[in-house]
Design a protein around this motif. Structure first.
Motif, short mmCIF file in Angstrom:
data_model
loop_
_atom_site.label_atom_id
_atom_site.label_comp_id
_atom_site.label_asym_id
_atom_site.label_seq_id
_atom_site.Cartn_x
_atom_site.Cartn_y
_atom_site.Cartn_z
N ILE A 39 21.41 -59.96 -29.44
CA ILE A 39 22.80 -59.51 -29.33
C ILE A 39 23.67 -60.58 -28.70
CG2 ILE A 39 24.32 -57.74 -28.34
CD1 ILE A 39 22.18 -56.67 -30.37
N GLY A 40 24.85 -60.77 -29.26
CA GLY A 40 25.90 -61.58 -28.65
C GLY A 40 26.97 -60.62 -28.16
N LEU A 41 27.32 -60.71 -26.89
CA LEU A 41 28.25 -59.76 -26.27
C LEU A 41 29.42 -60.49 -25.64
CD1 LEU A 41 28.98 -56.90 -25.15
CD2 LEU A 41 27.44 -57.41 -23.24
N LEU A 42 30.63 -60.04 -25.97
CA LEU A 42 31.83 -60.60 -25.37
C LEU A 42 32.87 -59.50 -25.16
CD1 LEU A 42 33.80 -62.73 -28.00
CD2 LEU A 42 32.12 -61.02 -28.58
N SER A 43 33.89 -59.84 -24.42
CA SER A 43 34.96 -58.89 -24.13
C SER A 43 36.24 -59.67 -23.83
CB SER A 43 34.58 -58.02 -22.93
OG SER A 43 35.54 -57.00 -22.72
N LYS A 65 33.48 -71.67 -30.62
CA LYS A 65 32.24 -71.61 -29.84
C LYS A 65 31.63 -70.21 -29.89
CE LYS A 65 33.75 -75.19 -26.67
NZ LYS A 65 34.30 -75.44 -25.33
N TYR A 66 32.43 -69.18 -30.15
CA TYR A 66 31.86 -67.84 -30.28
C TYR A 66 30.77 -67.86 -31.34
CZ TYR A 66 36.32 -66.26 -28.12
OH TYR A 66 37.42 -66.08 -27.33
N LEU A 67 31.07 -68.47 -32.48
CA LEU A 67 30.11 -68.51 -33.58
C LEU A 67 28.95 -69.46 -33.29
CD1 LEU A 67 32.47 -68.46 -36.70
CD2 LEU A 67 31.65 -66.57 -35.29
N THR A 68 29.24 -70.56 -32.62
CA THR A 68 28.19 -71.51 -32.26
C THR A 68 27.15 -70.85 -31.37
OG1 THR A 68 29.74 -73.36 -32.42
CG2 THR A 68 27.73 -73.73 -31.13
N TYR A 69 27.61 -70.18 -30.31
CA TYR A 69 26.68 -69.56 -29.36
C TYR A 69 26.03 -68.29 -29.91
CZ TYR A 69 27.92 -72.76 -25.64
OH TYR A 69 28.10 -73.89 -24.87
N PHE A 70 26.68 -67.63 -30.86
CA PHE A 70 26.12 -66.41 -31.42
C PHE A 70 25.39 -66.64 -32.74
CE2 PHE A 70 29.45 -63.57 -29.09
CZ PHE A 70 28.76 -63.75 -27.90
N ASP A 71 25.16 -67.89 -33.09
CA ASP A 71 24.48 -68.23 -34.34
C ASP A 71 23.07 -67.64 -34.41
OD1 ASP A 71 24.37 -69.61 -36.88
OD2 ASP A 71 22.93 -70.95 -35.91
N THR A 72 22.40 -67.53 -33.28
CA THR A 72 21.03 -67.00 -33.26
C THR A 72 21.00 -65.48 -33.10
OG1 THR A 72 20.88 -67.30 -30.87
CG2 THR A 72 20.11 -69.13 -32.25
N CYS A 73 22.16 -64.85 -33.06
CA CYS A 73 22.23 -63.40 -32.82
C CYS A 73 22.20 -62.61 -34.13
CB CYS A 73 23.51 -63.06 -32.05
SG CYS A 73 23.52 -63.79 -30.40
N ASP A 74 21.64 -61.41 -34.04
CA ASP A 74 21.61 -60.51 -35.19
C ASP A 74 22.87 -59.66 -35.27
OD1 ASP A 74 18.84 -61.11 -36.01
OD2 ASP A 74 18.34 -60.20 -34.07
N GLU A 75 23.46 -59.34 -34.11
CA GLU A 75 24.68 -58.54 -34.05
C GLU A 75 25.59 -59.12 -32.98
OE1 GLU A 75 24.19 -54.32 -33.51
OE2 GLU A 75 22.58 -54.19 -34.99
N ILE A 76 26.89 -58.84 -33.14
CA ILE A 76 27.89 -59.19 -32.12
C ILE A 76 28.57 -57.91 -31.68
CG2 ILE A 76 30.02 -60.45 -31.62
CD1 ILE A 76 29.16 -62.48 -33.79
N TRP A 77 28.69 -57.74 -30.36
CA TRP A 77 29.35 -56.58 -29.78
C TRP A 77 30.54 -57.05 -28.95
CZ3 TRP A 77 24.47 -53.91 -27.30
CH2 TRP A 77 23.56 -53.57 -28.32
N HIS A 78 31.64 -56.30 -29.05
CA HIS A 78 32.86 -56.63 -28.31
C HIS A 78 33.26 -55.42 -27.47
CE1 HIS A 78 36.82 -58.08 -27.31
NE2 HIS A 78 36.68 -59.15 -28.08
#
Length: 163
Positions: free
Chosen positions: A4-8, A17-30
Motif C-alpha cells: 500500500i502507498g498512503l498519502l493525505s 515523486k508520488y508515482l516514483t515512490y508508489f511504483d512498487t505498490c499494489d494500491e494507493i490510498w488517500h
C-alpha cells in the motif's frame, strides 16, 4: 501480500515523486483533502485507488469519494476518515464506529502531522501519513508505504519528500 502507498492532504498539489515512490505498490490510498480531481485521476490511472474526501474538497470530489471508507484488504479491515483524531482523542464523528467495531487499521489525515500509533485498548493500528502537498504549516512533506499480509501489517516505511 498487498503493498500500500498512503498519502493525505495533497491540496491539489501534484508531485511526480508520488508515482516514483508508489511504483512498487499494489494500491494507493488517500486520506482526504485531495484538492482536485486531476490529482485523484493521476493516482487512479497509476494504481487501484481508494480515497475519502476531506474538509477542503468540493462537491466534485465528494460525489465520487465517501466521507468514510471501510473495506477489507488481505484479511485486514481498514477504516479511513479524513478528520479522525488519534488514539486517546478520536474525533466524535468516528469515535462510536471505532469503539463498537474497531478495524485493524484506522487511517486519518487532516492534522498534517505524521503519526503511527498502536491503540492497545482497541487492538487497532492508527496511521496518519502527514501531508504530501505544500499547503499548510508542515515543514516536511510525508507519505507512507506498508504491506498487509494475512491481516498483519509489515514493512512500514515513512517517505519524506524533499523540495
Amino acid at each position: 501480500m498487498t503493498r500500500i502507498g498512503l498519502l493525505s492532504d495533497t491540496h491539489a498539489y501534484w508531485d511526480d515523486k508520488y508515482l516514483t515512490y508508489f511504483d512498487t505498490c499494489d494500491e494507493i490510498w488517500h486520506a482526504g483533502d485531495i484538492g482536485s480531481l486531476e490529482v485523484a485521476q493521476k493516482l487512479a490511472d497509476f494504481r487501484p485507488f481508494r480515497a475519502v474526501y476531506g474538509n477542503i474538497d468540493g462537491q466534485d470530489i465528494r460525489r465520487i469519494y465517501p466521507q468514510i471508507n471501510r473495506f477489507t484488504v488481505d484479511g485486514a479491515e481498514i477504516l479511513i476518515k479524513h478528520i479522525g483524531g488519534y488514539p486517546g482523542n478520536y474525533d466524535s464523528s468516528v469515535r462510536g464506529s471505532l469503539l463498537v467495531k474497531p478495524p485493524k487499521l484506522f487511517i486519518s489525515g487532516h492534522s498534517h502531522i505524521l503519526k503511527v500509533k498502536y491503540d492497545k485498548t482497541l487492538g487497532m493500528l492508527h496511521i496518519n501519513p502527514g501531508a504530501a502537498g505544500t499547503s499548510g504549516f508542515h515543514k516536511v512533506r510525508t507519505m507512507v508505504r506498508f504491506s498487509i499480509e494475512n491481516g498483519e501489517f509489515k514493512d512500514l516505511e515513512v517517505i519524506e519528500l524533499a523540495g
